[in-house]
Design a protein around this motif. Structure first.
Motif, PDB file in Angstrom:
ATOM      1  N   GLU A 291       1.720  -2.464   3.141  1.00  0.00           N
ATOM      2  CA  GLU A 291       2.359  -3.608   2.777  1.00  0.00           C
ATOM      3  C   GLU A 291       1.605  -4.568   1.827  1.00  0.00           C
ATOM      4  O   GLU A 291       1.985  -4.964   0.693  1.00  0.00           O
ATOM      5  CB  GLU A 291       3.153  -4.513   3.932  1.00  0.00           C
ATOM      6  N   SER A 292       0.184  -4.373   1.894  1.00  0.00           N
ATOM      7  CA  SER A 292      -0.645  -5.372   1.025  1.00  0.00           C
ATOM      8  C   SER A 292      -1.209  -4.528   0.109  1.00  0.00           C
ATOM      9  O   SER A 292      -2.258  -4.959  -0.573  1.00  0.00           O
ATOM     10  CB  SER A 292      -1.378  -5.962   1.857  1.00  0.00           C
ATOM     11  N   GLY A 293      -1.014  -3.241  -0.223  1.00  0.00           N
ATOM     12  CA  GLY A 293      -1.727  -2.543  -1.381  1.00  0.00           C
ATOM     13  C   GLY A 293      -2.717  -1.846  -0.885  1.00  0.00           C
ATOM     14  O   GLY A 293      -3.601  -1.358  -1.864  1.00  0.00           O
ATOM     15  N   ALA A 298      -5.005   7.630  -4.394  1.00  0.00           N
ATOM     16  CA  ALA A 298      -5.968   8.461  -4.003  1.00  0.00           C
ATOM     17  C   ALA A 298      -5.793   8.795  -2.472  1.00  0.00           C
ATOM     18  O   ALA A 298      -6.209   9.977  -2.131  1.00  0.00           O
ATOM     19  CB  ALA A 298      -7.421   7.662  -4.186  1.00  0.00           C
ATOM     20  N   ASP A 299      -5.183   7.779  -1.671  1.00  0.00           N
ATOM     21  CA  ASP A 299      -5.298   8.199  -0.475  1.00  0.00           C
ATOM     22  C   ASP A 299      -4.245   9.013  -0.118  1.00  0.00           C
ATOM     23  O   ASP A 299      -4.397   9.836   0.534  1.00  0.00           O
ATOM     24  CB  ASP A 299      -4.935   6.685   0.495  1.00  0.00           C
ATOM     25  N   ALA A 363       3.359   9.033  -3.992  1.00  0.00           N
ATOM     26  CA  ALA A 363       2.788   8.162  -2.928  1.00  0.00           C
ATOM     27  C   ALA A 363       3.633   6.828  -2.713  1.00  0.00           C
ATOM     28  O   ALA A 363       3.426   6.393  -1.554  1.00  0.00           O
ATOM     29  CB  ALA A 363       1.584   7.789  -3.961  1.00  0.00           C
ATOM     30  N   GLY A 364       4.448   6.484  -3.471  1.00  0.00           N
ATOM     31  CA  GLY A 364       5.312   5.384  -3.312  1.00  0.00           C
ATOM     32  C   GLY A 364       6.052   5.489  -1.958  1.00  0.00           C
ATOM     33  O   GLY A 364       6.545   4.618  -1.212  1.00  0.00           O
ATOM     34  N   SER A 365       6.807   6.818  -1.961  1.00  0.00           N
ATOM     35  CA  SER A 365       7.497   7.226  -0.871  1.00  0.00           C
ATOM     36  C   SER A 365       6.817   7.287   0.350  1.00  0.00           C
ATOM     37  O   SER A 365       7.216   6.919   1.408  1.00  0.00           O
ATOM     38  CB  SER A 365       8.306   8.367  -1.096  1.00  0.00           C
ATOM     39  N   ARG A 367       4.119   5.832   1.265  1.00  0.00           N
ATOM     40  CA  ARG A 367       3.864   4.393   1.678  1.00  0.00           C
ATOM     41  C   ARG A 367       4.970   3.669   2.346  1.00  0.00           C
ATOM     42  O   ARG A 367       4.807   3.141   3.344  1.00  0.00           O
ATOM     43  CB  ARG A 367       3.430   3.289   0.305  1.00  0.00           C
ATOM     44  N   ARG A 368       6.281   3.847   1.736  1.00  0.00           N
ATOM     45  CA  ARG A 368       7.399   3.372   2.415  1.00  0.00           C
ATOM     46  C   ARG A 368       7.687   4.075   3.640  1.00  0.00           C
ATOM     47  O   ARG A 368       8.003   3.753   4.708  1.00  0.00           O
ATOM     48  CB  ARG A 368       8.644   3.500   1.735  1.00  0.00           C
ATOM     49  N   THR A 369       7.448   5.402   4.082  1.00  0.00           N
ATOM     50  CA  THR A 369       7.102   6.148   5.285  1.00  0.00           C
ATOM     51  C   THR A 369       6.257   5.490   6.331  1.00  0.00           C
ATOM     52  O   THR A 369       6.798   5.246   7.401  1.00  0.00           O
ATOM     53  CB  THR A 369       6.936   7.595   5.081  1.00  0.00           C
ATOM     54  N   LEU A 370       5.326   5.336   5.619  1.00  0.00           N
ATOM     55  CA  LEU A 370       4.175   4.550   6.651  1.00  0.00           C
ATOM     56  C   LEU A 370       4.605   3.027   7.085  1.00  0.00           C
ATOM     57  O   LEU A 370       4.425   2.443   8.309  1.00  0.00           O
ATOM     58  CB  LEU A 370       2.859   4.454   5.967  1.00  0.00           C
TER      59      LEU A 370
END
Length: 528
Positions: A291-293, A298-299, A363-365, A367-370
């Motif tokens: 949530e906080s960037g 890269a991750d 990467a955006g998707s 992040r949302r999954t996590l």
């Protein structure tokens, strides 16, 4: 006096009614009590204040960062983690050190945009930190990060207790702003200041085991002003670090970590009842990173590489953190160490599983999954339902408690009576009955008024939600059935108040009777 602008920003009609009461009473009370009323008015026009509290190392600051959506609260042990920090909305990002003598000093953010962990001032002179952030979440919610309760650091615990209203008196050597320790009549004395101080709601953080001191802390935790106990109206608990739970230790989990966490949270809710409205599982570290960037492209690339490993190698690497970082692999050990710091093994596994299921995941998707896997959405939904939706009632009840305590602290019987009479007139109005109900609920859940278990459960149900179906315990039932049941229970509680109750129980019973009657009236009007 409160200004028109301030009145426009109160949480709702109940807060506005209490603000009007304070404004009207100010000319009728002493200068010192009037000063307290001005502080109550200021608090009424401010966002709801929610304290994030819990034992040391329970992950409070990590959760604060996730809720705010910005990694700004220090999570590593340092001087700033031993201070109370208030995160509130501001047009310019800044952090201020507030000293016990009232002085303030701007504190620069560190290179990563966080509050620095250590201070370059005399720590013993610092009261707390005020952080102002241009953050939409903070427009209607002030988040207060607290040092760990149960810490060995007595000074940190005392700071926490003072801000939350748990400490009854300030230390003798703490100045309240008057010269030579004296105070003018228009300044708040320690007793009055304590009556107004404190957060209005609590987000209490627990981990796997609810310990005796967690229950004691909640029992004694004066979340609202004037020593109001934490209860289902103003307190939620979160089971943090849910990913560390061993599924085999929880019956019925079927080997699933999140199911195990949910079952354990339900069990903890029963243990902590009636001090909290609910216990919600969450993985604070995963939520903060997503949530906080903290989670970067890269991750995502590193995780994509890991997803291509053969199953045997991959399962071996997931056995422990040490093996994960040291096993021979094309992803550099330092990169894997960073993944551990931001996601831990559970988050890494979730990400790799998602990438194996859909190699084209962006990467955006990812992040949302996590973020979905962290459980943060559930915490936010409960915050909205318990705190934001009832902010008006919570703030008004806390303000009335402060007004009562301020009048009592004055020592003037006439002043006390004038304030008492004014409050009774306010509470007699049908639109203010919610405040009566919140008061009755607090009396029952705190044990101040003993009730049979089934009746206490009913008071808890009626007073803990604004949804009529849930209040009646008949969620989803036909309108006619709800109406008939509300009228039946109104009659029962009226009879109990007159014939079967002790004097203390009778006062609560009259409030519950009226609550059911008003629900019946509301349902009848809707039907007509």
């Amino acid at each position: 006096m409160t200004t028109a602008t301030e009145q426009q920003h109160v949480a709702g009609p109940l807060s506005a009614a209490v603000a009007h009461l304070c404004t009207r009473l100010q000319p009728q009370v002493s200068a010192r009590t009037a000063a307290g009323f001005r502080e109550v008015l200021r608090r009424l026009s401010a966002p709801l204040q929610v304290a994030v509290a819990g034992r040391i190392k329970s992950g409070k600051s990590t959760l604060v960062n996730a809720l705010i959506g910005r990694r700004v609260a220090p999570t590593d042990v340092g001087e700033c983690t031993r201070l109370v920090t208030r995160f509130q909305y501001g047009t310019v990002d800044r952090v201020e050190l507030v000293f016990f003598d009232g002085r303030k000093q701007v504190l620069p953010f560190d290179a990563g945009g966080m509050i620095p962990g250590d201070l370059e001032v005399d720590f013993d002179q610092v009261s707390h930190l005020e952080a102002y952030l241009t953050n939409a979440v903070l427009r209607d919610l002030t988040v207060i990060d607290t040092p760990g309760l149960g810490s060995l650091d007595d000074a940190s615990v005392k700071r926490t207790e003072q801000l939350l209203g748990a400490a009854k008196h300030r230390k003798p050597d703490e100045s309240d702003g008057g010269s030579d320790g004296e105070e003018s009549d228009d300044e708040l004395d320690p007793t009055s200041r304590n009556a107004v101080a404190g957060a209005e709601a609590v987000l209490y953080v627990v981990t796997q085991g609810v310990r005796a001191d967690d229950q004691q802390a909640l029992a004694a935790f004066t979340a609202a002003t004037a020593s109001r106990d934490a209860g289902p109206v103003n307190a939620i608990a979160v089971l943090n670090k849910a990913d560390t739970i061993t599924p085999e230790s929880v019956t019925g989990s079927d080997g699933d970590v999140w199911k195990a966490a949910s079952l354990l949270a339900e069990k903890q809710a029963q243990t902590l009842k009636p001090r909290v409205a609910d216990v919600i599982p969450v993985i604070g570290l995963l939520a903060e990173s997503a949530e906080s960037g903290g989670f970067t492209s890269a991750d995502a690339d590193a995780l994509r590489s890991l997803s291509k490993l053969d199953d045997a190698t991959w399962e071996t690497m997931l056995v422990s953190a040490d093996i994960f970082t040291t096993w021979e692999c094309e992803v550099p050990s330092g990169t894997r160490a960073r993944l551990l710091e931001t996601l831990d093994l559970y988050g890494i596994r979730c990400a790799v599983d998602a990438l194996r299921a859909d190699p084209e995941l962006t990467a955006g998707s990812l992040r949302r999954t996590l973020l979905n896997a962290s459980g943060l959405a559930g915490v936010r939904i409960r915050l909205d339902a318990v705190f934001r939706a009832r902010a008006d009632g919570i703030k008004a009840a806390a303000a009335l408690a402060s007004v009562t305590a301020l009048a009592h602290a004055s020592g003037d019987p006439g002043e006390r009576q004038r304030v008492h009479d004014a409050i009774e007139v306010l509470l007699a109005k049908p639109e203010a009955h919610q405040l009566r109900l919140l008061e009755a609920l607090t009396l029952v859940t705190s044990g101040a008024v003993a009730m049979p278990e089934d009746l206490a459960e009913e008071v808890l149900r009626v007073g803990s939600t604004a949804d009529v179906g849930e209040q009646l315990g008949l969620k989803g039932r036909p309108h006619k059935e709800l109406s008939a049941y509300a009228l039946e229970r109104a009659g029962w509680w009226r009879s109990f108040a007159s014939f079967g109750a002790t004097p203390a129980q009778s006062r609560v019973a009259h409030v519950v009777h009226r609550a059911y009657f008003l629900i019946w009236q509301q349902l009848r009007e809707q039907a007509g």
